[in-house]
Design a protein around this motif. Structure first.
Motif, PDB file in Angstrom:
ATOM      1  N   PRO A 283       0.821  -1.213   0.000  1.00  0.00           N
ATOM      2  CA  PRO A 283       0.000   0.000   0.000  1.00  0.00           C
ATOM      3  C   PRO A 283       0.854   1.262   0.000  1.00  0.00           C
ATOM      4  CG  PRO A 283       0.108  -0.917   2.212  1.00  0.00           C
ATOM      5  CD  PRO A 283       0.810  -1.892   1.303  1.00  0.00           C
ATOM      6  N   ALA A 284       0.287   2.339  -0.505  1.00  0.00           N
ATOM      7  CA  ALA A 284       0.957   3.633  -0.410  1.00  0.00           C
ATOM      8  C   ALA A 284       1.066   4.034   1.057  1.00  0.00           C
ATOM      9  CB  ALA A 284       0.173   4.682  -1.191  1.00  0.00           C
ATOM     10  N   PRO A 285       2.174   4.689   1.463  1.00  0.00           N
ATOM     11  CA  PRO A 285       2.335   5.079   2.869  1.00  0.00           C
ATOM     12  C   PRO A 285       1.134   5.864   3.381  1.00  0.00           C
ATOM     13  CG  PRO A 285       4.368   5.460   1.664  1.00  0.00           C
ATOM     14  CD  PRO A 285       3.334   5.094   0.640  1.00  0.00           C
ATOM     15  N   GLY A 286       0.613   5.413   4.521  1.00  0.00           N
ATOM     16  CA  GLY A 286      -0.494   6.121   5.154  1.00  0.00           C
ATOM     17  C   GLY A 286      -1.855   5.867   4.557  1.00  0.00           C
ATOM     18  N   SER A 287      -1.954   4.984   3.546  1.00  0.00           N
ATOM     19  CA  SER A 287      -3.246   4.782   2.876  1.00  0.00           C
ATOM     20  C   SER A 287      -4.174   3.866   3.660  1.00  0.00           C
ATOM     21  CB  SER A 287      -3.029   4.212   1.471  1.00  0.00           C
ATOM     22  OG  SER A 287      -2.370   2.953   1.528  1.00  0.00           O
ATOM     23  N   ILE A 288      -3.635   3.013   4.522  1.00  0.00           N
ATOM     24  CA  ILE A 288      -4.465   2.117   5.323  1.00  0.00           C
ATOM     25  C   ILE A 288      -4.521   2.661   6.741  1.00  0.00           C
ATOM     26  CG2 ILE A 288      -4.668  -0.218   6.258  1.00  0.00           C
ATOM     27  CD1 ILE A 288      -3.396  -1.277   3.748  1.00  0.00           C
ATOM     28  N   VAL A 289      -5.690   3.099   7.144  1.00  0.00           N
ATOM     29  CA  VAL A 289      -5.850   3.755   8.448  1.00  0.00           C
ATOM     30  C   VAL A 289      -6.596   2.881   9.441  1.00  0.00           C
ATOM     31  CG1 VAL A 289      -5.735   6.067   7.477  1.00  0.00           C
ATOM     32  CG2 VAL A 289      -7.947   4.920   7.630  1.00  0.00           C
ATOM     33  N   ALA A 290      -7.153   1.757   8.983  1.00  0.00           N
ATOM     34  CA  ALA A 290      -7.887   0.865   9.882  1.00  0.00           C
ATOM     35  C   ALA A 290      -7.530  -0.574   9.560  1.00  0.00           C
ATOM     36  CB  ALA A 290      -9.393   1.076   9.749  1.00  0.00           C
ATOM     37  N   GLY A 291      -7.455  -1.403  10.607  1.00  0.00           N
ATOM     38  CA  GLY A 291      -7.209  -2.813  10.410  1.00  0.00           C
ATOM     39  C   GLY A 291      -5.746  -3.139  10.153  1.00  0.00           C
ATOM     40  N   CYS A 292      -5.507  -4.383   9.746  1.00  0.00           N
ATOM     41  CA  CYS A 292      -4.161  -4.875   9.469  1.00  0.00           C
ATOM     42  C   CYS A 292      -3.670  -4.329   8.135  1.00  0.00           C
ATOM     43  CB  CYS A 292      -4.178  -6.407   9.442  1.00  0.00           C
ATOM     44  SG  CYS A 292      -2.614  -7.151   8.939  1.00  0.00           S
ATOM     45  N   VAL A 293      -2.424  -3.847   8.101  1.00  0.00           N
ATOM     46  CA  VAL A 293      -1.895  -3.263   6.866  1.00  0.00           C
ATOM     47  C   VAL A 293      -1.753  -4.309   5.773  1.00  0.00           C
ATOM     48  CG1 VAL A 293      -0.692  -1.331   7.935  1.00  0.00           C
ATOM     49  CG2 VAL A 293       0.464  -3.554   7.759  1.00  0.00           C
ATOM     50  N   PHE A 294      -1.655  -5.598   6.134  1.00  0.00           N
ATOM     51  CA  PHE A 294      -1.479  -6.641   5.129  1.00  0.00           C
ATOM     52  C   PHE A 294      -2.798  -7.248   4.666  1.00  0.00           C
ATOM     53  CE2 PHE A 294      -0.070 -11.044   3.879  1.00  0.00           C
ATOM     54  CZ  PHE A 294       0.673 -10.649   2.772  1.00  0.00           C
ATOM     55  N   GLY A 299      -4.394 -14.014   2.248  1.00  0.00           N
ATOM     56  CA  GLY A 299      -5.343 -15.081   1.972  1.00  0.00           C
ATOM     57  C   GLY A 299      -6.134 -15.522   3.179  1.00  0.00           C
ATOM     58  N   LEU A 300      -5.782 -15.046   4.373  1.00  0.00           N
ATOM     59  CA  LEU A 300      -6.511 -15.395   5.584  1.00  0.00           C
ATOM     60  C   LEU A 300      -7.403 -14.268   6.083  1.00  0.00           C
ATOM     61  CD1 LEU A 300      -3.650 -17.119   7.657  1.00  0.00           C
ATOM     62  CD2 LEU A 300      -5.383 -18.229   6.233  1.00  0.00           C
ATOM     63  N   ALA A 301      -7.365 -13.117   5.455  1.00  0.00           N
ATOM     64  CA  ALA A 301      -8.043 -11.928   5.977  1.00  0.00           C
ATOM     65  C   ALA A 301      -9.556 -12.085   5.981  1.00  0.00           C
ATOM     66  CB  ALA A 301      -7.641 -10.705   5.163  1.00  0.00           C
ATOM     67  N   ASP A 302     -10.167 -11.579   7.032  1.00  0.00           N
ATOM     68  CA  ASP A 302     -11.626 -11.510   7.117  1.00  0.00           C
ATOM     69  C   ASP A 302     -12.017 -10.135   7.639  1.00  0.00           C
ATOM     70  OD1 ASP A 302     -11.012 -11.545   9.815  1.00  0.00           O
ATOM     71  OD2 ASP A 302     -11.815 -13.549  10.174  1.00  0.00           O
ATOM     72  N   ASP A 303     -13.263  -9.973   8.027  1.00  0.00           N
ATOM     73  CA  ASP A 303     -13.742  -8.658   8.453  1.00  0.00           C
ATOM     74  C   ASP A 303     -13.005  -8.157   9.692  1.00  0.00           C
ATOM     75  OD1 ASP A 303     -15.725  -6.459   8.148  1.00  0.00           O
ATOM     76  OD2 ASP A 303     -16.379  -7.164  10.125  1.00  0.00           O
ATOM     77  N   LEU A 304     -12.636  -9.065  10.610  1.00  0.00           N
ATOM     78  CA  LEU A 304     -11.887  -8.658  11.799  1.00  0.00           C
ATOM     79  C   LEU A 304     -10.558  -8.022  11.402  1.00  0.00           C
ATOM     80  CD1 LEU A 304     -11.376  -8.679  14.892  1.00  0.00           C
ATOM     81  CD2 LEU A 304     -10.408 -10.976  14.596  1.00  0.00           C
ATOM     82  N   CYS A 305      -9.878  -8.627  10.434  1.00  0.00           N
ATOM     83  CA  CYS A 305      -8.584  -8.104   9.994  1.00  0.00           C
ATOM     84  C   CYS A 305      -8.720  -6.716   9.376  1.00  0.00           C
ATOM     85  CB  CYS A 305      -7.950  -9.054   8.980  1.00  0.00           C
ATOM     86  SG  CYS A 305      -7.719 -10.737   9.583  1.00  0.00           S
ATOM     87  N   ARG A 306      -9.812  -6.469   8.688  1.00  0.00           N
ATOM     88  CA  ARG A 306      -9.991  -5.177   8.034  1.00  0.00           C
ATOM     89  C   ARG A 306     -10.456  -4.090   9.002  1.00  0.00           C
ATOM     90  NH1 ARG A 306     -10.941  -8.832   3.752  1.00  0.00           N
ATOM     91  NH2 ARG A 306     -12.981  -9.458   4.538  1.00  0.00           N
ATOM     92  N   ARG A 319       9.427 -15.536  19.872  1.00  0.00           N
ATOM     93  CA  ARG A 319       8.939 -14.964  18.621  1.00  0.00           C
ATOM     94  C   ARG A 319       7.723 -14.081  18.862  1.00  0.00           C
ATOM     95  NH1 ARG A 319       8.529 -19.883  14.483  1.00  0.00           N
ATOM     96  NH2 ARG A 319       7.508 -18.210  13.316  1.00  0.00           N
ATOM     97  N   LEU A 320       7.549 -13.120  17.945  1.00  0.00           N
ATOM     98  CA  LEU A 320       6.421 -12.202  17.989  1.00  0.00           C
ATOM     99  C   LEU A 320       5.765 -12.174  16.611  1.00  0.00           C
ATOM    100  CD1 LEU A 320       8.234  -9.182  19.736  1.00  0.00           C
ATOM    101  CD2 LEU A 320       6.672 -10.790  20.849  1.00  0.00           C
ATOM    102  N   SER A 321       4.433 -12.009  16.593  1.00  0.00           N
ATOM    103  CA  SER A 321       3.715 -11.929  15.321  1.00  0.00           C
ATOM    104  C   SER A 321       2.578 -10.930  15.450  1.00  0.00           C
ATOM    105  CB  SER A 321       3.163 -13.296  14.913  1.00  0.00           C
ATOM    106  OG  SER A 321       2.359 -13.175  13.745  1.00  0.00           O
ATOM    107  N   ARG A 322       2.377 -10.145  14.390  1.00  0.00           N
ATOM    108  CA  ARG A 322       1.277  -9.181  14.353  1.00  0.00           C
ATOM    109  C   ARG A 322       0.191  -9.736  13.428  1.00  0.00           C
ATOM    110  NH1 ARG A 322       1.572  -3.869  15.801  1.00  0.00           N
ATOM    111  NH2 ARG A 322       3.854  -3.872  15.639  1.00  0.00           N
ATOM    112  N   CYS A 323      -0.519 -10.757  13.920  1.00  0.00           N
ATOM    113  CA  CYS A 323      -1.554 -11.405  13.100  1.00  0.00           C
ATOM    114  C   CYS A 323      -2.636 -11.979  14.009  1.00  0.00           C
ATOM    115  CB  CYS A 323      -0.941 -12.517  12.249  1.00  0.00           C
ATOM    116  SG  CYS A 323      -2.123 -13.353  11.172  1.00  0.00           S
ATOM    117  N   HIS A 324      -3.902 -11.790  13.615  1.00  0.00           N
ATOM    118  CA  HIS A 324      -5.008 -12.365  14.378  1.00  0.00           C
ATOM    119  C   HIS A 324      -5.032 -13.884  14.285  1.00  0.00           C
ATOM    120  CE1 HIS A 324      -6.789  -8.523  15.367  1.00  0.00           C
ATOM    121  NE2 HIS A 324      -6.897  -8.180  14.095  1.00  0.00           N
TER     122      HIS A 324
END
Length: 677
Positions: A283-294, A299-306, A319-324
């Motif tokens: 994505p363009a920098p700053g274009s995603i303001v809500a939800g997960c940037v990825f 392929g796993l994204a759903d409404d919660l992720c968005r 280890r650390l992960s930024r994923c639901h």
């Protein structure tokens, strides 16, 4: 009782955010990045272009461009906040504590100063007298494994190979004994053997100097071979972090899994399956303001992720992960098999060769200073096939391509033929049909495309010049070419600076196909690209080959790319053909000792480097090549005087696998058996 003080991390980022002001608006490029490096640790930073990797390096040294600023958090070096340092303290930190090695050593070195002057200058800045600085400079060059350092100090940068230049830059960086060494893509563009040597050198010097290293790279194999821990950046966010071996073995973020799946794997061929790719674009920098940037590419994204931005949470094993859905990453679907219509693109029955080279030689200069860049090279290539051309810098790969394209004239007696018709030595003497059917895709699309022209003009001009079309017919052909390289009409009005690296390379491919070529020279077409973009370009080249029956001459130092795309492989050394044959035979063995060394040097995401064959000595000069076998001065399998005095013949077996070596085939090396994928 006094407690021992715990030393602070050499580098610590605490929720660092960085913004660039563009057209009066603050555009975020880093968002709350936190990481730390302990003494002597190597930390890898990976991610696609634009993810913020280089911005991290610039923020640590407080050298952001004028429109950039740290908008939040702290960057600390040895416990000191970089932003709080006054000018004198900042100068001392840059001079003594932090050193950086850039991607292109040729640009980092002053072409008008000798190597000795440039290295000695570092010691002079640190307070050494001139004489002592020169002595320390020579000693430092010796420590980075440069033979005859006194002679090297008298040379200028252009007189050194790329690997030697990179060793000099590393020597300059380590001269001040820094606590933090930043390596920004230090091996991009280097041959596999030189890359392996540089990584070994960095690992050895890390132990000698005790420096902490921040290693920025899109080469996941290099990261796996050198680093202790790795952080994965995407759109300015740290999405995963952990020990490199466990993270690469079982990623817990879909983006990390996507990057690893983009790599060509052993056993995977173009005719069986396309490479996995990551759909969409960053994505363009700053274009995603809500939800997960990825989420838009996941392929796993759903409404919660968005809706909800996932936090960076522990997943075990440090280890650390930024994923639901970190526990579901292994369920991501793979790419399907290649459609039957696109399989078996190579091997037309009874078709004449599209390319024949017979006794191709090229000599630069005259005796006693003549350089034999190519020596009696004979090859042939069938329609729909790919010939991979490999070898270290100076082996003659580019000279062969230049001779084929008519940019340099080969020696008298050399023969080149395209579709059975003789190919004139100079391009100006070739027929229009030969010119349009023999095209090239260059390594760097930024240099190959005119920045002032739109995509419509870049491709349209090639259609007019090569296809002779104008008006509506030209526009229709431009549209068809754009669709063939998976671009849309929206890109027609764009200029190269408005396109991503992958899009620019697709435009370059479309332009090469404007004249319906029979043979395309692909000169390192993916070496400057991220692994995700590389996979998409390789899939594109494989699809176009299957659809149009075009042949490729693929020049690359990435043996994974060669393995995936090639039907035949030729190995050059000092302009001499040491081995040629079907790709599977060359890769699996028996293979020439030089081929064996090249294969062993290729980095792997498994991180295993103990089996690498280390070649001793420098590549001999083309002005005075060794007698006998050209490779005997570096060969780990040299068997005796016969190697020194007699050049072995190029002997082929029944399958056309030819090897130039005195050793019998049963004693030559073979690749280790691989477990099923």
């Amino acid at each position: 009782m006094k407690h021992a003080e715990i030393a602070p991390p050499v580098l610590e980022l605490r929720d660092v955010s960085v913004s660039y002001r563009v057209r009066g608006r603050a555009v975020p490029v880093l968002n709350g990045v936190s990481l730390s490096l302990g003494k002597g640790e190597v930390y890898g930073l990976v991610g696609e272009s634009g993810s913020g990797k280089s911005t991290v390096a610039l923020a640590v040294q407080r050298v952001l461009p004028p429109n950039g600023h740290v908008s939040g958090g702290q960057a600390l070096v040895n416990g000191r906040d970089v932003a709080a340092l006054d000018r004198a303290a900042l100068r001392r930190m840059r001079a003594r504590d932090v050193a950086m090695v850039f991607q292109d050593p040729g640009r980092a070195l002053n072409p008008s100063l000798t190597i000795g002057r440039q290295v000695a200058e570092v010691f002079e800045i640190l307070g050494s007298p001139h004489g002592e600085a020169l002595r320390r400079a020579e000693s430092m060059l010796e420590r980075v494994r440069i033979s005859a350092p006194a002679r090297v100090m008298e040379r200028y940068p252009h007189q050194l190979s790329g690997g030697m230049q990179q060793r000099v830059v590393i020597a300059m960086a380590l001269a001040k004994d820094p606590s933090l060494l930043i390596l920004d893509e230090p091996t991009t563009g280097l041959d596999a053997t030189i890359e392996a040597e540089i990584l070994d050198l960095v690992d050895t010097l890390r132990r000698e100097f005790g420096a902490s290293i921040l290693f920025i790279s899109h080469n996941l194999g290099a990261i796996a071979g050198l680093c202790d821990r790795v952080g994965v950046l995407y759109a300015g966010r740290l999405v995963e972090e952990g020990p490199v071996r466990s993270l690469f073995r079982a990623p817990r973020h879909p983006y990390t899994a996507g990057l690893l799946r983009c790599l060509p794997r052993p056993g995977l061929r173009k005719d069986l399956s396309p490479l996995d790719t990551i759909p969409g674009f960053p994505p363009a920098p700053g274009s995603i303001v809500a939800g997960c940037v990825f989420a838009p590419r996941c392929g796993l994204a759903d409404d919660l992720c968005r809706r909800v931005d996932p936090p960076l949470v522990p997943t075990g094993e440090g280890r650390l992960s930024r994923c639901h859905y970190a526990d579901r990453v292994d369920r991501l679907p793979h790419a399907g098999g290649r459609p039957a219509a696109l399989r078996n693109a190579s091997g037309e029955v009874d078709a004449p060769p599209v390319l024949e080279l017979d006794g191709l030689s090229k000599t630069y200069g005259v005796a006693p200073y003549a350089v034999h860049a190519l020596r009696d090279v004979s090859l042939r290539l069938m329609p729909g096939e790919t010939l991979g051309l490999v070898g270290e810098s100076g082996s003659g790969k580019s000279t062969l391509a230049h001779a084929l394209l008519g940019l340099v004239a080969p020696d008298a007696g050399s023969r080149m033929a395209l579709d059975g018709a003789a190919l004139a030595a100079e391009v100006r003497r070739r027929s229009p049909e030969q010119i349009k059917t023999l095209q090239i895709v260059f390594q760097n699309p930024d240099s190959a495309l005119n920045r002032s022209h739109t995509v419509r003009r870049l491709i349209g001009r090639a259609v007019t010049r090569l296809g002779g079309l104008a008006g509506a017919l030209r526009e229709a052909q431009v549209t068809r070419l754009l669709e063939a390289v998976r671009l849309t009409a929206r890109q027609l009005g764009a200029r190269p600076r408005q396109l991503s690296g992958g899009m620019k390379q697709r435009v370059a491919v479309a332009r090469a196909f404007a004249g319906n070529p029979r043979l395309v020279v692909c000169d390192e077409p993916t070496s400057a690209l991220d692994v995700s973009v590389q996979a998409a370009i390789l899939n594109l080249l494989a699809d176009l080959q299957a659809e149009r029956r075009v042949a490729y001459l693929l020049i690359s130092h990435d043996l994974g790319v060669v393995r995936y795309l090639s039907d035949w492989i030729a190995v050059l050394y000092l302009g001499r053909l040491l081995e040629v044959g079907p790709a599977a035979n060359v890769l699996d063995g028996p293979h020439h000792p030089y081929t064996e060394a090249l294969l062993s040097a290729a980095p792997s995401v498994a991180g295993e480097r103990s089996g690498r064959i280390r070649l001793t000595g420098a590549i001999p000069s083309g002005v005075n090549p060794p007698a006998g076998c050209l490779f005997h001065t570096r060969c780990p399998r040299r068997i005796g005087p016969i190697c020194d005095t007699e050049e072995p013949p190029l002997v082929a077996d029944a399958q056309g696998h030819a090897i130039r070596c005195h050793l019998p085939r049963e004693k030559l090396g073979r690749a280790p058996a691989l477990a099923p994928a």
